[in-house]
Design an enzyme around this catalytic site. Structure first.
Site, PDB file in Angstrom:
ATOM      1  N   ARG A 139       1.024  -1.126  -0.022  1.00 15.90           N
ATOM      2  CA  ARG A 139      -0.127   0.127   0.014  1.00 15.90           C
ATOM      3  C   ARG A 139       0.915   1.300   0.038  1.00 15.90           C
ATOM      4  NH1 ARG A 139      -5.427  -0.930   1.480  1.00 15.90           N
ATOM      5  NH2 ARG A 139      -6.123  -2.641   0.503  1.00 15.90           N
TER       6      ARG A 139
ATOM      7  N   ARG B 242      -3.754   6.017   0.603  1.00 18.13           N
ATOM      8  CA  ARG B 242      -4.423   7.215   1.395  1.00 18.13           C
ATOM      9  C   ARG B 242      -3.523   8.099   2.283  1.00 18.13           C
ATOM     10  NH1 ARG B 242      -9.675   5.134   3.892  1.00 18.13           N
ATOM     11  NH2 ARG B 242      -8.531   3.456   3.865  1.00 18.13           N
TER      12      ARG B 242
ATOM     13  N   ARG C  72      -7.982  11.580  -5.462  1.00 12.64           N
ATOM     14  CA  ARG C  72      -9.268  10.974  -4.993  1.00 12.64           C
ATOM     15  C   ARG C  72     -10.448  11.765  -4.771  1.00 12.64           C
ATOM     16  NH1 ARG C  72     -12.200   8.178  -3.980  1.00 12.64           N
ATOM     17  NH2 ARG C  72     -12.168   6.568  -2.131  1.00 12.64           N
TER      18      ARG C  72
ATOM     19  N   ASP D   9      -6.373  -3.386  -7.534  1.00 10.99           N
ATOM     20  CA  ASP D   9      -6.863  -3.775  -6.308  1.00 10.99           C
ATOM     21  C   ASP D   9      -7.313  -5.374  -6.644  1.00 10.99           C
ATOM     22  OD1 ASP D   9      -8.065  -2.951  -3.508  1.00 10.99           O
ATOM     23  OD2 ASP D   9      -9.555  -4.455  -4.374  1.00 10.99           O
TER      24      ASP D   9
ATOM     25  N   TYR E  12     -14.062 -12.634   0.087  1.00  9.32           N
ATOM     26  CA  TYR E  12     -15.092 -11.634  -0.437  1.00  9.32           C
ATOM     27  C   TYR E  12     -16.251 -11.843  -1.182  1.00  9.32           C
ATOM     28  CZ  TYR E  12     -11.312  -8.172   1.280  1.00  9.32           C
ATOM     29  OH  TYR E  12     -10.779  -7.420   1.984  1.00  9.32           O
TER      30      TYR E  12
HETATM   31  O1  1CP Z   1      -0.163  -1.577  -2.477  1.00  6.41           O
HETATM   32  C1  1CP Z   1      -0.428  -0.777  -3.216  1.00  6.41           C
HETATM   33  O2  1CP Z   1       0.123   0.442  -3.041  1.00  6.41           O
HETATM   34  C2  1CP Z   1      -1.194  -1.086  -4.682  1.00  6.41           C
HETATM   35  C3  1CP Z   1      -2.388  -1.144  -4.561  1.00  6.41           C
HETATM   36  C4  1CP Z   1      -3.163  -1.804  -3.694  1.00  6.41           C
HETATM   37  C5  1CP Z   1      -3.057  -3.625  -3.343  1.00  6.41           C
HETATM   38  C6  1CP Z   1      -1.741  -4.275  -3.558  1.00  6.41           C
HETATM   39  C7  1CP Z   1      -4.754  -1.680  -3.630  1.00  6.41           C
HETATM   40  C8  1CP Z   1      -4.990  -0.389  -3.531  1.00  6.41           C
HETATM   41  N1  1CP Z   1      -5.295  -2.678  -2.809  1.00  6.41           N
HETATM   42  C9  1CP Z   1      -4.244  -3.767  -2.845  1.00  6.41           C
HETATM   43  C10 1CP Z   1      -4.439  -5.068  -2.475  1.00  6.41           C
HETATM   44  C11 1CP Z   1      -5.716  -5.404  -1.579  1.00  6.41           C
HETATM   45  N2  1CP Z   1      -6.864  -5.076  -1.562  1.00  6.41           N
HETATM   46  C12 1CP Z   1      -5.779  -6.441  -0.809  1.00  6.41           C
HETATM   47  C13 1CP Z   1      -4.526  -7.141  -0.252  1.00  6.41           C
HETATM   48  C14 1CP Z   1      -3.533  -6.386   0.649  1.00  6.41           C
HETATM   49  C15 1CP Z   1      -4.002  -6.126   2.197  1.00  6.41           C
HETATM   50  O3  1CP Z   1      -4.238  -7.322   2.907  1.00  6.41           O
HETATM   51  O4  1CP Z   1      -4.388  -5.044   2.222  1.00  6.41           O
HETATM   52  C16 1CP Z   1      -6.936  -6.385   0.143  1.00  6.41           C
HETATM   53  C17 1CP Z   1      -7.391  -7.278   1.077  1.00  6.41           C
HETATM   54  C18 1CP Z   1      -7.839  -5.513  -0.765  1.00  6.41           C
HETATM   55  C19 1CP Z   1      -9.308  -5.205  -0.541  1.00  6.41           C
HETATM   56  C20 1CP Z   1      -9.488  -3.739  -0.311  1.00  6.41           C
HETATM   57  N3  1CP Z   1      -9.379  -2.725  -1.334  1.00  6.41           N
HETATM   58  C21 1CP Z   1      -9.676  -3.255   0.967  1.00  6.41           C
HETATM   59  C22 1CP Z   1      -9.431  -3.933   2.514  1.00  6.41           C
HETATM   60  C23 1CP Z   1     -10.945  -3.911   2.997  1.00  6.41           C
HETATM   61  C24 1CP Z   1     -10.866  -4.811   3.946  1.00  6.41           C
HETATM   62  O5  1CP Z   1     -11.596  -5.912   3.681  1.00  6.41           O
HETATM   63  O6  1CP Z   1     -10.591  -4.729   5.136  1.00  6.41           O
HETATM   64  C25 1CP Z   1      -9.695  -1.807   0.638  1.00  6.41           C
HETATM   65  C26 1CP Z   1      -9.970  -0.692   1.633  1.00  6.41           C
HETATM   66  C27 1CP Z   1      -9.726  -1.761  -0.673  1.00  6.41           C
HETATM   67  C28 1CP Z   1      -9.468  -0.355  -1.479  1.00  6.41           C
HETATM   68  C29 1CP Z   1      -8.340   0.032  -1.699  1.00  6.41           C
HETATM   69  N4  1CP Z   1      -7.304  -0.567  -2.556  1.00  6.41           N
HETATM   70  C30 1CP Z   1      -6.350   0.154  -2.769  1.00  6.41           C
HETATM   71  C31 1CP Z   1      -6.422   1.395  -2.156  1.00  6.41           C
HETATM   72  C32 1CP Z   1      -5.567   2.571  -2.228  1.00  6.41           C
HETATM   73  C33 1CP Z   1      -7.734   1.384  -1.542  1.00  6.41           C
HETATM   74  C34 1CP Z   1      -8.341   2.574  -0.686  1.00  6.41           C
HETATM   75  C35 1CP Z   1      -9.319   3.179  -1.718  1.00  6.41           C
HETATM   76  C36 1CP Z   1      -9.688   4.695  -1.198  1.00  6.41           C
HETATM   77  O7  1CP Z   1     -10.530   4.842  -0.302  1.00  6.41           O
HETATM   78  O8  1CP Z   1      -8.863   5.397  -1.897  1.00  6.41           O
END
Ligand code: 1CP
Length: 345
Positions: free
Chosen positions: A27, A31, A40, A76, A153
């Site tokens: 990540r 954010r 965003r 994502d 999911y």
């Molecule tokens: O790492 C990076 O910078 C690349 C971008 C990236 C990656 C690798 C994003 C952007 N998501 C992910 C993987 C991801 N997505 C995972 C595996 C990693 C982890 O465990 O954190 C998971 C579980 C998700 C699912 C997801 N998408 C969540 C988690 C929700 C939960 O169940 O707790 C969330 C919040 C998102 C949205 C998301 N994905 C990425 C971002 C920057 C965001 C936030 C969106 C926003 O509000 O701007």
């Protein structure tokens, strides 16, 4: 191209000696970064993922800003679920939502079939644009969710505390579970290979929620499917196999595959590496919350993890999970500098 081949991140993936320990952050594009928050305000999350020019910009910005040794594609794990027809939405504040949840074999059979290459062209275009912008400076990591985490999911309809719906399906309908995991496993391998064909230098498989399982359930209901995914990744391309909360069954994570196993902070890095065996690489494992501490304390904790890695080839420094949105960017920079400085050999 030569610069990429000898880059410390890829050398560490092959467990070769490097002049310092490579570091990147899960990540790292997110954010906590002002540049991202600004984008965003103008675009919703899915729109950013589907605009290759913007996705590439978000991918490259942290490399320049933080001095990390690898870029990770901005995308994502749930993008792969949308073409299945399950109704993916990112709601404000609540995270992702799947509207048509899977709870039976009939639902599994109703999931739409598709070719990732055709259904998600914007992802591969973002890979190509990111590679062009990085211009060989650092490698690009592609990624996907592991079959278990994706299935969770689909079944829970979002994040979950106890994964009860998922476990109920596993225990009461193992045939439907197997069908779902086989679909996700082959889809995920195709998706990763399409990212590799577009230019990704390595891939990470995120099994973020596998730690909710017992060792026995992981071994019986997850391991064979993750193994099939990893075994079908284009040969020669490094695979990082990441999960959290799995310190009690790292042997099974290892058996499922991966050149590098990602571990979280709930296990000491040296104990985890002993458990895995030193003939596989390791990634981790600073607690993301440690980045809220003053830089001097961050440096002490970095030194402690490097001490546990013992200078052995095959360590990639990272957090144990993603950067928290509350993290000051200066602290991330201090962490990256500390890793480079304290590991220089
Ligand atoms: O790492 C990076 O910078 C690349 C971008 C990236 C990656 C690798 C994003 C952007 N998501 C992910 C993987 C991801 N997505 C995972 C595996 C990693 C982890 O465990 O954190 C998971 C579980 C998700 C699912 C997801 N998408 C969540 C988690 C929700 C939960 O169940 O707790 C969330 C919040 C998102 C949205 C998301 N994905 C990425 C971002 C920057 C965001 C936030 C969106 C926003 O509000 O701007």
């Amino acid at each position: 191209m030569a610069a990429i081949i000898t880059h410390p991140f890829l050398a560490a993936c092959r467990r070769e000696k490097t002049s310092y320990t490579p570091v990147w952050l899960m990540r790292q594009a997110g954010r906590y970064m002002e540049e991202y928050r600004k984008l965003r305000t103008q675009h919703d999350f899915l729109e950013l993922c589907k605009r290759p020019d913007l996705a590439a910009e978000i991918t490259v910005t942290p490399v320049e800003r933080l001095g990390v040794d690898a870029a990770i594609l901005f995308a994502d794990i749930l993008l792969l679920l949308e073409p299945m027809g399950v109704g993916l939405e990112y709601t404000k504040g609540d995270g992702p939502v799947i509207h048509n949840q899977v709870s039976s074999r009939t639902h599994v059979e109703q999931l739409l079939e598709f070719d990732p290459q055709e259904a998600l062209p914007f992802v591969f275009e973002a890979v190509r644009k990111s590679c062009a912008a990085l211009n060989g400076k650092v490698p690009l990591i592609g990624f996907a969710g592991a079959p278990f985490t994706l299935a969770s999911y689909l079944i829970e309809g979002g994040g979950s505390r106890n994964y009860l719906k998922t476990k109920r399906l596993i225990y009461s309908n193992p045939g439907a579970w197997r069908g779902l995991m086989e679909r996700l496993s082959s889809l995920t391998a195709k998706y990763l290979n399409a990212q590799i064909a577009a230019g990704a230098d390595a891939v990470q498989l995120f099994d973020s929620w596998a730690g909710c399982l017992s060792p026995e359930d992981y071994e019986r209901f997850v391991l064979p499917h993750t193994h099939a995914t990893i075994a079908n990744v284009t040969p020669g391309v490094p695979v990082i196999h990441f999960s959290t909360g799995t310190g009690g069954f790292l042997n099974s994570l290892r058996a499922a595959g991966g050149d590098i196993i990602g571990v979280d902070w709930r296990v000491n890095l040296d104990a985890a590496w002993d458990y895995l065996g030193h003939d596989v690489g390791i990634q981790g494992n600073l607690d993301p919350a440690a980045l809220l501490a003053p830089p001097r304390e961050i440096r002490r904790r970095v030194a402690e993890i490097l001490r546990r890695a013992g200078g052995r080839p095959g360590h990639i420094f990272n957090l144990g999970h993603g950067v928290l949105p509350e993290t000051p960017v200066e602290n991330v920079i201090a962490m990256v500098e500390a890793v480079h400085e304290l590991s220089s050999r």
